[in-house]
Design a protein around this motif. Structure first.
Motif, PDB file in Angstrom:
ATOM      1  N   LYS A   1     -16.066  54.020   3.999  1.00 53.00           N
ATOM      2  CA  LYS A   1     -15.176  52.899   3.749  1.00 53.00           C
ATOM      3  C   LYS A   1     -14.541  52.446   5.068  1.00 53.00           C
ATOM      4  O   LYS A   1     -14.396  53.229   5.991  1.00 53.00           O
ATOM      5  CB  LYS A   1     -14.095  53.297   2.737  1.00 53.00           C
ATOM      6  N   LEU A   2     -14.137  51.192   5.111  1.00 55.37           N
ATOM      7  CA  LEU A   2     -13.478  50.661   6.300  1.00 55.37           C
ATOM      8  C   LEU A   2     -11.966  50.830   6.177  1.00 55.37           C
ATOM      9  O   LEU A   2     -11.397  50.759   5.072  1.00 55.37           O
ATOM     10  CB  LEU A   2     -13.801  49.180   6.491  1.00 55.37           C
ATOM     11  N   ILE A   3     -11.337  51.087   7.322  1.00 57.60           N
ATOM     12  CA  ILE A   3      -9.878  51.186   7.354  1.00 57.60           C
ATOM     13  C   ILE A   3      -9.299  49.775   7.345  1.00 57.60           C
ATOM     14  O   ILE A   3      -9.596  48.951   8.221  1.00 57.60           O
ATOM     15  CB  ILE A   3      -9.400  51.939   8.603  1.00 57.60           C
ATOM     16  N   ASN A   4      -8.476  49.479   6.352  1.00 58.56           N
ATOM     17  CA  ASN A   4      -7.826  48.167   6.294  1.00 58.56           C
ATOM     18  C   ASN A   4      -6.533  48.158   7.106  1.00 58.56           C
ATOM     19  O   ASN A   4      -6.252  47.213   7.841  1.00 58.56           O
ATOM     20  CB  ASN A   4      -7.522  47.807   4.837  1.00 58.56           C
ATOM     21  N   GLN A   5      -5.755  49.246   7.002  1.00 57.49           N
ATOM     22  CA  GLN A   5      -4.462  49.328   7.688  1.00 57.49           C
ATOM     23  C   GLN A   5      -4.116  50.790   7.950  1.00 57.49           C
ATOM     24  O   GLN A   5      -4.430  51.651   7.122  1.00 57.49           O
ATOM     25  CB  GLN A   5      -3.372  48.660   6.839  1.00 57.49           C
TER      26      GLN A   5
ATOM     27  N   GLN B   1      -6.998  57.746  17.221  1.00 56.19           N
ATOM     28  CA  GLN B   1      -8.239  57.023  17.429  1.00 56.19           C
ATOM     29  C   GLN B   1      -8.604  56.139  16.235  1.00 56.19           C
ATOM     30  O   GLN B   1      -9.312  55.146  16.381  1.00 56.19           O
ATOM     31  CB  GLN B   1      -9.385  58.012  17.683  1.00 56.19           C
ATOM     32  N   THR B   2      -8.149  56.499  15.041  1.00 60.02           N
ATOM     33  CA  THR B   2      -8.431  55.699  13.858  1.00 60.02           C
ATOM     34  C   THR B   2      -7.686  54.379  13.942  1.00 60.02           C
ATOM     35  O   THR B   2      -6.463  54.357  14.128  1.00 60.02           O
ATOM     36  CB  THR B   2      -8.016  56.463  12.589  1.00 60.02           C
ATOM     37  N   GLN B   3      -8.417  53.286  13.798  1.00 61.40           N
ATOM     38  CA  GLN B   3      -7.838  51.958  13.957  1.00 61.40           C
ATOM     39  C   GLN B   3      -8.265  51.057  12.801  1.00 61.40           C
ATOM     40  O   GLN B   3      -9.306  51.268  12.169  1.00 61.40           O
ATOM     41  CB  GLN B   3      -8.290  51.336  15.287  1.00 61.40           C
ATOM     42  N   PRO B   4      -7.462  50.010  12.497  1.00 58.79           N
ATOM     43  CA  PRO B   4      -7.870  49.043  11.469  1.00 58.79           C
ATOM     44  C   PRO B   4      -9.228  48.428  11.791  1.00 58.79           C
ATOM     45  O   PRO B   4      -9.566  48.212  12.964  1.00 58.79           O
ATOM     46  CB  PRO B   4      -6.747  48.001  11.523  1.00 58.79           C
ATOM     47  N   LEU B   5     -10.020  48.178  10.727  1.00 60.08           N
ATOM     48  CA  LEU B   5     -11.376  47.619  10.789  1.00 60.08           C
ATOM     49  C   LEU B   5     -12.395  48.637  11.303  1.00 60.08           C
ATOM     50  O   LEU B   5     -13.567  48.312  11.457  1.00 60.08           O
ATOM     51  CB  LEU B   5     -11.433  46.345  11.654  1.00 60.08           C
ATOM     52  N   GLY B   6     -11.942  49.846  11.572  1.00 61.79           N
ATOM     53  CA  GLY B   6     -12.854  50.912  11.938  1.00 61.79           C
ATOM     54  C   GLY B   6     -13.257  51.699  10.712  1.00 61.79           C
ATOM     55  O   GLY B   6     -12.707  51.538   9.615  1.00 61.79           O
ATOM     56  N   PRO B   7     -14.225  52.610  10.844  1.00 62.72           N
ATOM     57  CA  PRO B   7     -14.683  53.382   9.679  1.00 62.72           C
ATOM     58  C   PRO B   7     -13.704  54.489   9.307  1.00 62.72           C
ATOM     59  O   PRO B   7     -12.973  55.007  10.156  1.00 62.72           O
ATOM     60  CB  PRO B   7     -16.007  53.979  10.167  1.00 62.72           C
ATOM     61  N   TYR B   8     -13.715  54.819   8.013  1.00 59.88           N
ATOM     62  CA  TYR B   8     -12.944  55.965   7.560  1.00 59.88           C
ATOM     63  C   TYR B   8     -13.781  57.208   7.831  1.00 59.88           C
ATOM     64  O   TYR B   8     -14.765  57.466   7.152  1.00 59.88           O
ATOM     65  CB  TYR B   8     -12.639  55.843   6.063  1.00 59.88           C
ATOM     66  N   ASN B   9     -13.358  57.973   8.847  1.00 60.58           N
ATOM     67  CA  ASN B   9     -14.124  59.133   9.288  1.00 60.58           C
ATOM     68  C   ASN B   9     -13.213  60.345   9.247  1.00 60.58           C
ATOM     69  O   ASN B   9     -12.229  60.418  10.001  1.00 60.58           O
ATOM     70  CB  ASN B   9     -14.649  58.897  10.707  1.00 60.58           C
ATOM     71  N   GLN B  10     -13.530  61.293   8.377  1.00 64.01           N
ATOM     72  CA  GLN B  10     -12.636  62.423   8.171  1.00 64.01           C
ATOM     73  C   GLN B  10     -12.491  63.275   9.423  1.00 64.01           C
ATOM     74  O   GLN B  10     -11.403  63.786   9.719  1.00 64.01           O
ATOM     75  CB  GLN B  10     -13.139  63.286   7.003  1.00 64.01           C
ATOM     76  N   SER B  11     -13.578  63.440  10.176  1.00 61.87           N
ATOM     77  CA  SER B  11     -13.488  64.243  11.401  1.00 61.87           C
ATOM     78  C   SER B  11     -12.535  63.594  12.393  1.00 61.87           C
ATOM     79  O   SER B  11     -11.724  64.270  13.053  1.00 61.87           O
ATOM     80  CB  SER B  11     -14.884  64.393  12.027  1.00 61.87           C
ATOM     81  N   MET B  12     -12.626  62.262  12.511  1.00 61.23           N
ATOM     82  CA  MET B  12     -11.728  61.561  13.422  1.00 61.23           C
ATOM     83  C   MET B  12     -10.284  61.650  12.943  1.00 61.23           C
ATOM     84  O   MET B  12      -9.358  61.825  13.734  1.00 61.23           O
ATOM     85  CB  MET B  12     -12.151  60.098  13.555  1.00 61.23           C
TER      86      MET B  12
ATOM     87  N   THR C   1      -4.359  57.929   1.146  1.00 64.67           N
ATOM     88  CA  THR C   1      -5.165  56.707   1.186  1.00 64.67           C
ATOM     89  C   THR C   1      -4.941  55.900  -0.088  1.00 64.67           C
ATOM     90  O   THR C   1      -4.617  56.454  -1.150  1.00 64.67           O
ATOM     91  CB  THR C   1      -6.666  57.030   1.312  1.00 64.67           C
ATOM     92  N   ALA C   2      -5.115  54.605   0.044  1.00 64.73           N
ATOM     93  CA  ALA C   2      -5.008  53.690  -1.094  1.00 64.73           C
ATOM     94  C   ALA C   2      -6.171  52.718  -1.025  1.00 64.73           C
ATOM     95  O   ALA C   2      -6.347  52.019  -0.015  1.00 64.73           O
ATOM     96  CB  ALA C   2      -3.685  52.941  -1.059  1.00 64.73           C
ATOM     97  N   ASP C   3      -6.992  52.701  -2.081  1.00 63.71           N
ATOM     98  CA  ASP C   3      -8.159  51.816  -2.136  1.00 63.71           C
ATOM     99  C   ASP C   3      -7.693  50.384  -2.395  1.00 63.71           C
ATOM    100  O   ASP C   3      -6.985  50.108  -3.368  1.00 63.71           O
ATOM    101  CB  ASP C   3      -9.092  52.279  -3.249  1.00 63.71           C
ATOM    102  N   VAL C   4      -8.098  49.458  -1.526  1.00 61.51           N
ATOM    103  CA  VAL C   4      -7.703  48.051  -1.686  1.00 61.51           C
ATOM    104  C   VAL C   4      -8.883  47.176  -2.060  1.00 61.51           C
ATOM    105  O   VAL C   4      -8.799  45.939  -2.008  1.00 61.51           O
ATOM    106  CB  VAL C   4      -7.032  47.531  -0.386  1.00 61.51           C
ATOM    107  N   GLY C   5     -10.007  47.790  -2.409  1.00 60.23           N
ATOM    108  CA  GLY C   5     -11.171  47.048  -2.857  1.00 60.23           C
ATOM    109  C   GLY C   5     -12.081  46.622  -1.737  1.00 60.23           C
ATOM    110  O   GLY C   5     -11.729  46.690  -0.556  1.00 60.23           O
ATOM    111  N   GLN C   6     -13.305  46.239  -2.118  1.00 59.90           N
ATOM    112  CA  GLN C   6     -14.304  45.768  -1.174  1.00 59.90           C
ATOM    113  C   GLN C   6     -14.600  46.801  -0.080  1.00 59.90           C
ATOM    114  O   GLN C   6     -14.832  46.471   1.071  1.00 59.90           O
ATOM    115  CB  GLN C   6     -13.880  44.445  -0.533  1.00 59.90           C
ATOM    116  N   GLY C   7     -14.570  48.071  -0.480  1.00 56.53           N
ATOM    117  CA  GLY C   7     -14.913  49.129   0.453  1.00 56.53           C
ATOM    118  C   GLY C   7     -13.881  49.378   1.536  1.00 56.53           C
ATOM    119  O   GLY C   7     -14.211  49.953   2.577  1.00 56.53           O
ATOM    120  N   ARG C   8     -12.634  48.993   1.286  1.00 59.60           N
ATOM    121  CA  ARG C   8     -11.577  49.162   2.287  1.00 59.60           C
ATOM    122  C   ARG C   8     -10.463  50.035   1.722  1.00 59.60           C
ATOM    123  O   ARG C   8     -10.180  50.008   0.515  1.00 59.60           O
ATOM    124  CB  ARG C   8     -10.993  47.811   2.722  1.00 59.60           C
TER     125      ARG C   8
END
Length: 787
Positions: A107-111, A130-141, A167-174
């Motif tokens: 999933k993509l990070i929305n915020q 390192q985790t930033q908006p519009l980046g991937p949701y990566n558990q290791s990161m 985390t909170a799912d906001v739809g559309q894979g974000r």
């Protein structure tokens, strides 16, 4: 056999020679076998890459159509796709002549938000993760980011911080990601103890290291924050302290920091081995450099037979010899001290071996750890740059300069092998420290004049550029006011020239007969001559305005008194505005071992000034002052100092103005007001200044009795003496007292405190030799603080 059958047989061989491993996420990873038979494919099919795109997947594959591949290529392709951070599942299989790559996208990070943080602001934490908006949701990161946040809190003394995520799912894979922070209490330092120390007590050693025990005001200084790097720096500080005081065998056996989780406090223990104290034995200089003999270099040696061993003196000697030989045309010269230790009488003979050294060049200078100071501010302290000849002596000089800046808590310069045998990489590790300060100066004048107060704020490393700026304002009795603004650029036009300006204004009154105001600007530039000697050139333009405080007649004489004497006095300073235009040059020698609490060294200055470039003043002034510090007792930390000063002004035209003459007092001879001694009018007691002055002081400081030394309190006893005499200003017949060379003297005591608010000092001085018309000021208070 048909081609298709051959291909399928090859793929089967690959499959049979590979093992399938299921990970916790359900990912299939193929581990290759060395003996696997190679295979080829005709196409690559990508499934599931909706956001990343098929081309993004293909670009991370090591397998290409028409090119033979093995199971090891499948392994590498899987690793590369996972490394992008965009996929939670990757499967690679063969279907006919096609390679099928099936991916499940993260999933993509929305915020990204931070909850519960108060001690560290959001922007600081956002810069750490390192985790930033519009980046991937990566558990290791994200797990690595949690550790980065914890490290940020450990750096401010909160080791028990807890960090979780939501985390909170906001739809559309974000999804929205929240780092939930429980900051906990500050982790403190309960005790710092030393084991094995005999020559110095715990208090003396605590005062030398960076790390401090927690106290009521520790939240201001943050010196009770534990870190592994600070502990290593403290070990080095202890070594240098002992090496500089005669203990070359000193070593830190161990340093341990144990966290008591029940109290959230560290207990730090340094176990040391001091060894014996040594003196210097025979000193010699030997040189193999053509045209330079050891005798030519002996005058640069600072180590003397019979003196206490001091590693600083050895380093100074090495620097001086290296610089001399390098300037003679040998940039690669190497100076190596060799010790001849006598264990029976505890002496060390030192031979300085000088040779041309191996040719080496600086490949690059790498700066690390600076979070505020800009790289170029650090690099410019080196006398070389990339591509220049490497010289170890220059490294030592640069390190000393960086430490003298006062921008860093620690400075460490190391070298490592470059890309070839004759290339050296210079690595500079620093840790920024606060460089801003505010100051308060105050005094109390006896006789009803009350308190005098000045406040200032300064920054020694403005915006990380190494620039100095100071703003000050003062107020006192009789409507006295003062304002000052100073700015210095330490590397003007890219050269080692400190250029700057001072803008000033002050006003005061004198016994209701006149108001005095002065305002102007000084332009200055300072150039180094040696590491310890510098010269400064100044141009000063100022206006001085005298106005009567009461009504006055056509002749300019005030009518605020009936007696003739008061009317005559008004002619000492005619009403109106004066201008003064002058140039000056100063020579300053500074060999102090510390600018905040010197124990050894000399500070001396000589200044001459000429006024007469237009304006109403015409004179030539000469002033000089010096102060020498010496450690009287290493064990008791008794520091003695002697100061002397003097000056004379020559008139180069008509009579001097009152404001052209010297005024001295409490700054030179404590117990008196700043202009409390010297020639004065008999009628009103106003200071006229003098044409000559001299002063001398003797002082001894020591740790405050019954107070732990690491708290920072020191006591002082002192004696001051001096005189201000002579007068070349017009008096219009008014009687003047104090033109003769009468000695004034005072004795007193002081208390200094290296507090979290800065260096505070309170002095009480009692004049023991004075004139009846002198003005006393027995209490003086000063303060300067870092924030």
């Amino acid at each position: 056999m048909k081609a298709g059958s051959k291909f399928l047989n090859a793929v089967s061989a690959v499959a049979l020679s590979a093992s399938v491993v299921a990970s916790g996420a359900g990912v299939l990873v193929l581990a290759s076998a060395p003996a696997a038979e190679a295979a080829t494919i005709r196409s690559v099919q990508v499934r599931g890459a909706q956001r990343a795109g098929e081309e993004a997947v293909r670009s991370n594959l090591t397998i290409r159509p028409g090119v033979a591949f093995a199971a090891s290529d499948i392994d590498e392709s899987v690793k590369r796709l996972y490394a992008t951070g965009f996929f939670s599942d990757v499967r690679i299989s063969v279907s006919g002549s096609a390679l099928v790559v099936t991916v499940s996208e993260n999933k993509l990070i929305n915020q990204v938000v931070f909850n519960g943080n108060r001690k560290i602001k959001d922007d600081k934490l956002a810069g750490a993760v390192q985790t930033q908006p519009l980046g991937p949701y990566n558990q290791s990161m994200i797990n690595a980011d949690i550790e980065r946040i914890r490290e940020s809190y450990r750096a401010i003394g909160r080791s028990d911080v807890e960090v979780t995520t939501q985390t909170a799912d906001v739809g559309q894979g974000r999804v929205n990601l929240a780092f939930v922070i429980n900051e906990g209490d500050r982790t403190k330092i309960a005790n710092i103890t030393f084991v094995g120390n005999q020559a110095y007590g715990d208090g003396r050693l605590k005062s030398t290291i960076i790390t401090k025990e927690s106290g009521p005001l520790s939240f201001l200084t943050r010196k009770d924050v534990y870190s592994e790097d600070k502990l290593r720096a403290d070990e080095d500080t202890l070594r240098q302290f002992y090496y500089n005081h005669g203990y070359p065998d000193f070593r830190v056996v161990s340093s341990q920091a144990v966290l008591d989780e029940s109290t959230n406090q560290y207990n730090i223990t340094f176990t040391v081995e001091e060894g014996a104290r040594y003196q210097y034995g025979n000193i010699a200089v030997e040189s193999t450099v053509e045209g330079i003999s050891g005798q030519d270099l002996e005058g640069l040696v600072e180590t003397n037979s019979g003196s206490t061993y001091d590693a600083r003196e050895i380093q100074k000697t090495m620097d001086a010899i290296s610089k001399r030989v390098s300037s003679a045309g040998y940039p690669f010269a190497r100076v190596t001290p060799r010790g001849d230790r006598n264990f029976e009488n505890h002496t060390i003979g030192v031979s300085y071996m000088v040779d041309q050294g191996e040719r080496a060049y600086v490949e690059r200078i790498e700066v690390r750890g600076n979070t505020r100071t800009r790289d170029y501010v650090i690099r410019r302290e080196f006398d070389f740059s990339e591509g220049d000849a490497f010289n170890q002596g220059m490294i030592a000089r640069a390190k000393k300069r960086l430490e003298a800046l006062g921008y860093f808590t620690t400075v460490n310069v190391t070298t490592q092998q470059g890309s070839s045998a004759d290339r050296v990489v210079v690595i500079v590790d620093v840790e920024d420290q606060p460089t801003g300060s505010f100051g308060i100066g105050a005094g109390y004048a006896a006789g009803g004049d009350g308190f005098l107060l000045e406040a200032s704020i300064e920054e020694k490393n403005f915006l990380g550029r190494g620039q100095y700026i100071r703003v000050a304002a003062g107020a006192g009795t009789d409507d006295a006011r003062s304002y000052n603004i100073s700015f210095t650029e330490p590397y003007f036009l890219g050269y080692r020239l400190a250029a700057g300006f001072d803008i000033f204004k002050s006003t005061t009154s004198s016994n209701d007969y006149y108001d005095y105001s002065e305002q102007g600007i000084t332009l200055r530039v300072t150039a180094p001559i040696t590491e310890e000697l510098a010269t400064t050139f100044r141009y000063t333009y100022k206006t001085i305005d005298y106005e009567e405080d009461g009504a006055f007649g056509d002749d300019g004489i005030p009518y605020n008194a009936d007696d003739e004497v008061s009317k005559t006095y008004a002619h000492l300073i005619d009403k109106g505005e004066y201008t003064q235009s002058s140039v000056s040059q100063s020579l300053v020698y500074n060999s102090l071992d510390s600018q905040t609490l010197p124990r050894e060294g000399l500070f001396a200055s000589f200044t001459h000034e000429y006024a007469g470039l237009g304006g109403d003043s015409d004179f030539y002034k000469v002033t000089a002052r010096a102060r020498y510090f010496h450690l009287l007792s290493t064990e008791a930390d008794l520091v003695g100092s002697i100061a002397v000063g003097g000056g004379h002004v020559f008139k180069t035209g008509d009579d001097l103005n009152v404001f052209d003459q010297f005024t001295i007092g409490g700054r030179q001879i404590r117990g008196f007001k700043n202009d409390g001694i010297g020639p004065r009018t008999d009628a009103h007691g106003d200071a006229l200044g003098g044409t000559s002055y001299f002063n001398a002081s003797a002082e001894m400081t020591m740790p405050m009795p019954l107070v732990p030394e690491d708290v920072g309190f020191r006591a002082a006893v002192f004696a001051d003496a001096g005189s201000l005499f002579g007068n070349d200003a017009k008096t219009f017949g008014d009687k003047v007292n104090g033109t003769d060379m009468s000695i004034r003297a005072s004795v007193g005591v002081g208390v200094m405190w290296a507090s979290p608010f800065g260096n505070l000092r309170v002095d009480y001085a009692e004049p023991v030799v004075k004139e009846d018309f002198d003005e006393k000021q027995q209490f003086r208070f000063s303060m300067a603080n870092q924030f």
